[in-house]
Design an enzyme around this catalytic site. Structure first.
Site, PDB file in Angstrom:
ATOM      1  CG  PHE A   1      38.153  42.119  59.445  1.00 29.08           C
ATOM      2  CD1 PHE A   1      38.904  42.752  60.429  1.00 29.08           C
ATOM      3  CD2 PHE A   1      38.381  42.464  58.117  1.00 29.08           C
ATOM      4  CE1 PHE A   1      39.851  43.710  60.093  1.00 29.08           C
ATOM      5  CE2 PHE A   1      39.316  43.422  57.774  1.00 29.08           C
ATOM      6  CZ  PHE A   1      40.064  44.042  58.769  1.00 29.08           C
TER       7      PHE A   1
ATOM      8  N   GLY B   1      31.833  50.107  46.986  1.00 22.16           N
ATOM      9  CA  GLY B   1      32.568  51.302  46.533  1.00 22.16           C
ATOM     10  C   GLY B   1      33.825  51.590  47.325  1.00 22.16           C
TER      11      GLY B   1
ATOM     12  CD  GLN C   1      55.935  10.327  34.954  1.00 24.61           C
ATOM     13  OE1 GLN C   1      56.889  10.475  35.699  1.00 24.61           O
ATOM     14  NE2 GLN C   1      55.733   9.243  34.220  1.00 24.61           N
TER      15      GLN C   1
ATOM     16  CB  ILE D   1      47.016  15.779  35.555  1.00 19.15           C
ATOM     17  CG1 ILE D   1      48.357  16.498  35.397  1.00 19.15           C
ATOM     18  CG2 ILE D   1      47.232  14.319  35.964  1.00 19.15           C
ATOM     19  CD1 ILE D   1      49.137  16.683  36.697  1.00 19.15           C
TER      20      ILE D   1
ATOM     21  CD  GLU E   1      42.154  38.482  54.700  1.00 22.12           C
ATOM     22  OE1 GLU E   1      41.258  39.358  54.690  1.00 22.12           O
ATOM     23  OE2 GLU E   1      42.552  37.905  55.719  1.00 22.12           O
ATOM     24  N   GLY E   2      42.949  41.963  50.263  1.00 21.40           N
ATOM     25  CA  GLY E   2      43.696  42.814  49.329  1.00 21.40           C
ATOM     26  C   GLY E   2      43.961  42.050  48.043  1.00 21.40           C
ATOM     27  CB  THR E   3      42.943  42.590  44.477  1.00 18.50           C
ATOM     28  OG1 THR E   3      43.642  43.820  44.228  1.00 18.50           O
ATOM     29  CG2 THR E   3      41.482  42.872  44.784  1.00 18.50           C
TER      30      THR E   3
HETATM   31  C1  LIG Z   1      34.377  35.962  49.254  1.00 16.36           C
HETATM   32  C2  LIG Z   1      34.820  37.277  49.797  1.00 16.36           C
HETATM   33  C3  LIG Z   1      34.960  37.428  51.169  1.00 16.36           C
HETATM   34  C4  LIG Z   1      35.330  38.658  51.690  1.00 16.36           C
HETATM   35  N1  LIG Z   1      35.388  38.819  53.047  1.00 16.36           N
HETATM   36  C5  LIG Z   1      35.601  40.061  53.553  1.00 16.36           C
HETATM   37  C6  LIG Z   1      35.509  40.279  54.964  1.00 16.36           C
HETATM   38  O1  LIG Z   1      35.277  39.353  55.758  1.00 16.36           O
HETATM   39  N2  LIG Z   1      35.662  41.544  55.432  1.00 16.36           N
HETATM   40  C7  LIG Z   1      35.914  42.601  54.584  1.00 16.36           C
HETATM   41  O2  LIG Z   1      36.042  43.726  55.073  1.00 16.36           O
HETATM   42  N3  LIG Z   1      36.018  42.419  53.245  1.00 16.36           N
HETATM   43  C8  LIG Z   1      35.852  41.175  52.717  1.00 16.36           C
HETATM   44  N4  LIG Z   1      35.925  40.982  51.356  1.00 16.36           N
HETATM   45  C9  LIG Z   1      36.146  42.131  50.479  1.00 16.36           C
HETATM   46  C10 LIG Z   1      37.497  42.119  49.800  1.00 16.36           C
HETATM   47  O3  LIG Z   1      38.524  42.383  50.713  1.00 16.36           O
HETATM   48  C11 LIG Z   1      37.420  43.123  48.655  1.00 16.36           C
HETATM   49  O4  LIG Z   1      36.552  42.579  47.685  1.00 16.36           O
HETATM   50  C12 LIG Z   1      38.777  43.427  48.036  1.00 16.36           C
HETATM   51  O5  LIG Z   1      39.566  44.155  48.921  1.00 16.36           O
HETATM   52  C13 LIG Z   1      38.647  44.195  46.728  1.00 16.36           C
HETATM   53  O6  LIG Z   1      37.880  45.330  46.918  1.00 16.36           O
HETATM   54  P1  LIG Z   1      36.663  45.662  45.934  1.00 16.36           P
HETATM   55  O7  LIG Z   1      35.771  44.472  45.906  1.00 16.36           O
HETATM   56  O8  LIG Z   1      36.065  46.961  46.320  1.00 16.36           O
HETATM   57  O9  LIG Z   1      37.318  45.775  44.501  1.00 16.36           O
HETATM   58  P2  LIG Z   1      37.957  47.078  43.862  1.00 16.36           P
HETATM   59  O10 LIG Z   1      38.845  47.747  44.838  1.00 16.36           O
HETATM   60  O11 LIG Z   1      36.878  47.879  43.241  1.00 16.36           O
HETATM   61  O12 LIG Z   1      38.846  46.435  42.730  1.00 16.36           O
HETATM   62  C14 LIG Z   1      38.322  46.025  41.458  1.00 16.36           C
HETATM   63  C15 LIG Z   1      39.501  45.613  40.599  1.00 16.36           C
HETATM   64  O13 LIG Z   1      40.370  46.742  40.391  1.00 16.36           O
HETATM   65  C16 LIG Z   1      41.687  46.430  40.824  1.00 16.36           C
HETATM   66  N5  LIG Z   1      42.299  47.616  41.441  1.00 16.36           N
HETATM   67  C17 LIG Z   1      41.781  48.371  42.417  1.00 16.36           C
HETATM   68  N6  LIG Z   1      42.640  49.368  42.741  1.00 16.36           N
HETATM   69  C18 LIG Z   1      43.729  49.199  41.952  1.00 16.36           C
HETATM   70  C19 LIG Z   1      44.962  49.893  41.808  1.00 16.36           C
HETATM   71  N7  LIG Z   1      45.251  50.980  42.554  1.00 16.36           N
HETATM   72  N8  LIG Z   1      45.844  49.448  40.895  1.00 16.36           N
HETATM   73  C20 LIG Z   1      45.565  48.360  40.134  1.00 16.36           C
HETATM   74  N9  LIG Z   1      44.409  47.651  40.226  1.00 16.36           N
HETATM   75  C21 LIG Z   1      43.509  48.078  41.115  1.00 16.36           C
HETATM   76  C22 LIG Z   1      41.535  45.319  41.830  1.00 16.36           C
HETATM   77  O14 LIG Z   1      42.709  44.525  41.921  1.00 16.36           O
HETATM   78  C23 LIG Z   1      40.360  44.533  41.263  1.00 16.36           C
HETATM   79  O15 LIG Z   1      40.811  43.639  40.291  1.00 16.36           O
HETATM   80  C24 LIG Z   1      35.607  39.746  50.818  1.00 16.36           C
HETATM   81  C25 LIG Z   1      35.498  39.569  49.434  1.00 16.36           C
HETATM   82  C26 LIG Z   1      35.101  38.374  48.913  1.00 16.36           C
HETATM   83  C27 LIG Z   1      34.959  38.241  47.437  1.00 16.36           C
END
Ligand SMILES: Cc1cc2nc3c(=O)[nH]c(=O)nc-3n(C[C@H](O)[C@H](O)[C@H](O)COP(=O)(O)OP(=O)(O)OC[C@H]3O[C@@H](n4cnc5c(N)ncnc54)[C@H](O)[C@@H]3O)c2cc1C
Length: 383
Positions: free
Chosen positions: A123, A129, A280, A335, A361-363
């Protein structure tokens, strides 16, 4: 509400538990140390119906539903979280093809996925960016007769390099934001499509994550999934289901870490006379939180099974379960004491593996935004 599993769900969970014990658990430390792609294990999961758990039997799936799916994910993730994320993304893509594809696409892609002929499907939404703000993606798909030409770079693609098919989002209309995005099913080996080397990351080393580069990559118009402009909708609805899966994955990791700590504590209580009331209490908190997470996860899964909206519930479940699993792994380390970080127990692996569940899947920060928006919308509807 019946919180038990019915016969079909239990059958799926039991198959997952068997494969987790026989295949995934014995290899988890090796993949963690050496990396690599667990393609044989993923194919074995496919051969037992675990790569299309919520896919109709007409297309080779198990047709067992989402509650069965989360029960299976929980079992597998307790053994090897990295292999499990490859399985989860494959199920997510298979469901998207089933829901939004035409019969030719279902026939071409679902059968090899659900039969375990391909180890995975991928996916590809995120870009360098463009992650949290996915609607800002810059990869383009330009119509050229009965083809589209894809140009751009995708990031963090789970199972990049060995997937049999890639669901790729790209901009077909530069004038629109989310409505200008379409989805495509791209096959490996298509000229102009290259997979870069896997990223190095903190945990989940059994799951290679790669960049994809599209440079004048021509794909047939028939490979578009759904109509032009609905790619963002396809991605977002897939991620709602994906978040339920990540919840179950985090619960699996937490369950494994807590079990390890419980065994250690029980063993010490037999042999060492010491005050362990604090430990515990830590164990009790782990048990409570794991059960609370499982209830949130089951609610979101049951809503999806019933075809009801689940945006709020999936986000709540994902946020709670992944934060909770992190807390549980930390408590398990406390523990265990120094043994916990020594590598003598798998808890240090669980702690590294669980971290990324709060990102993909969205932070979790973004989940809070989603939940607040849904709460405010519901209030406005009532007013
Ligand atoms: C191991 C791994 C597997 C992945 N697999 C896939 C995959 O199969 N397919 C795919 O498409 N993607 C994949 N991803 C990507 C993942 O979905 C993105 O890394 C994630 O959505 C965050 O996007 P970004 O890395 O651009 O971080 P950014 O969006 O740049 O975020 C950086 C930080 O800023 C915070 N932030 C951003 N916007 C806001 C806001 N509006 N308010 C507050 N905080 C904010 C975020 O929470 C984060 O802490 C994967 C990532 C990892 C690490």
């Amino acid at each position: 509400m019946d919180l038990g599993l019915d016969a079909r769900q239990e059958e799926t969970r039991a198959i997952a538990a068997e494969l987790a014990a026989d295949l995934l658990a014995p290899a988890a430390a090796r993949f963690d140390r050496d990396g690599g792609a667990p393609t044989d294990h993923l194919k074995a999961l496919g051969a037992r119906g675990l790569l299309g758990i919520n896919v109709d039997p007409r297309w080779g799936g198990r047709g067992a539903g989402v509650v069965a799916y989360v029960a299976a994910v929980r079992e597998l993730a307790a053994a090897c979280a990295g292999t499990t994320v490859g399985m989860m993304v494959t199920n997510m893509v298979a469901e998207a093809i089933q829901r939004f594809g035409d019969d030719a696409q279902r026939d071409r892609y679902l059968r090899p996925i659900t039969a375990g002929e391909w180890p995975a499907a991928a996916f590809s939404l995120s870009e360098p960016g463009s992650g949290s703000d996915a609607a800002s993606l810059r990869t383009t798909a330009t119509r050229d007769g009965d083809h589209y030409v894809l140009d751009g770079t995708k990031a963090w693609v789970t199972s990049g390099g060995f997937a049999g098919v890639y669901l790729v989002t790209a901009r077909t209309d530069p004038e629109q934001r989310s409505r200008g995005i379409s989805a495509f099913l791209v096959e490996p080996g298509t000229p102009g499509f290259e997979v870069a080397r896997p990223e190095e990351k903190l945990g989940q080393h059994a799951s290679p994550t790669c960049q994809l580069v599209f440079d004048g990559c021509r794909v047939p118009a028939a490979s578009r999934l759904g109509p032009e402009g609905v790619g963002f909708k396809i991605a977002m609805s897939s991620l709602d289901g994906g978040r339920v899966g990540v919840s179950a994955q985090a619960i699996g990791i937490a369950t494994a870490a807590a079990a390890c700590a419980a065994r250690h504590l029980a063993d010490q209580m037999q042999h060492i006379e010491a005050d362990n009331a604090d430990r515990q209490r830590e164990l009790a908190d782990c048990a409570i939180e794991i059960d609370a997470g499982w209830l949130l996860c089951l609610r979101a899964a049951a809503l999806k099974d019933a075809g009801k909206p689940l945006i709020r519930e999936a986000a709540m479940s994902k946020l709670f379960c992944t934060d909770m699993a992190h807390r549980v792994c930390e408590r398990a380390l406390r523990i265990l004491g120094p043994d916990g970080i020594s590598g003598a127990h798998p808890v240090e692996r669980h702690l590294r593996d669980v971290r990324v569940t709060r990102i993909y899947e969205g932070t979790n920060e973004v989940q809070r935004i989603v939940i607040a928006r849904e709460v405010l919308r519901a209030m406005a509807r009532q007013a």
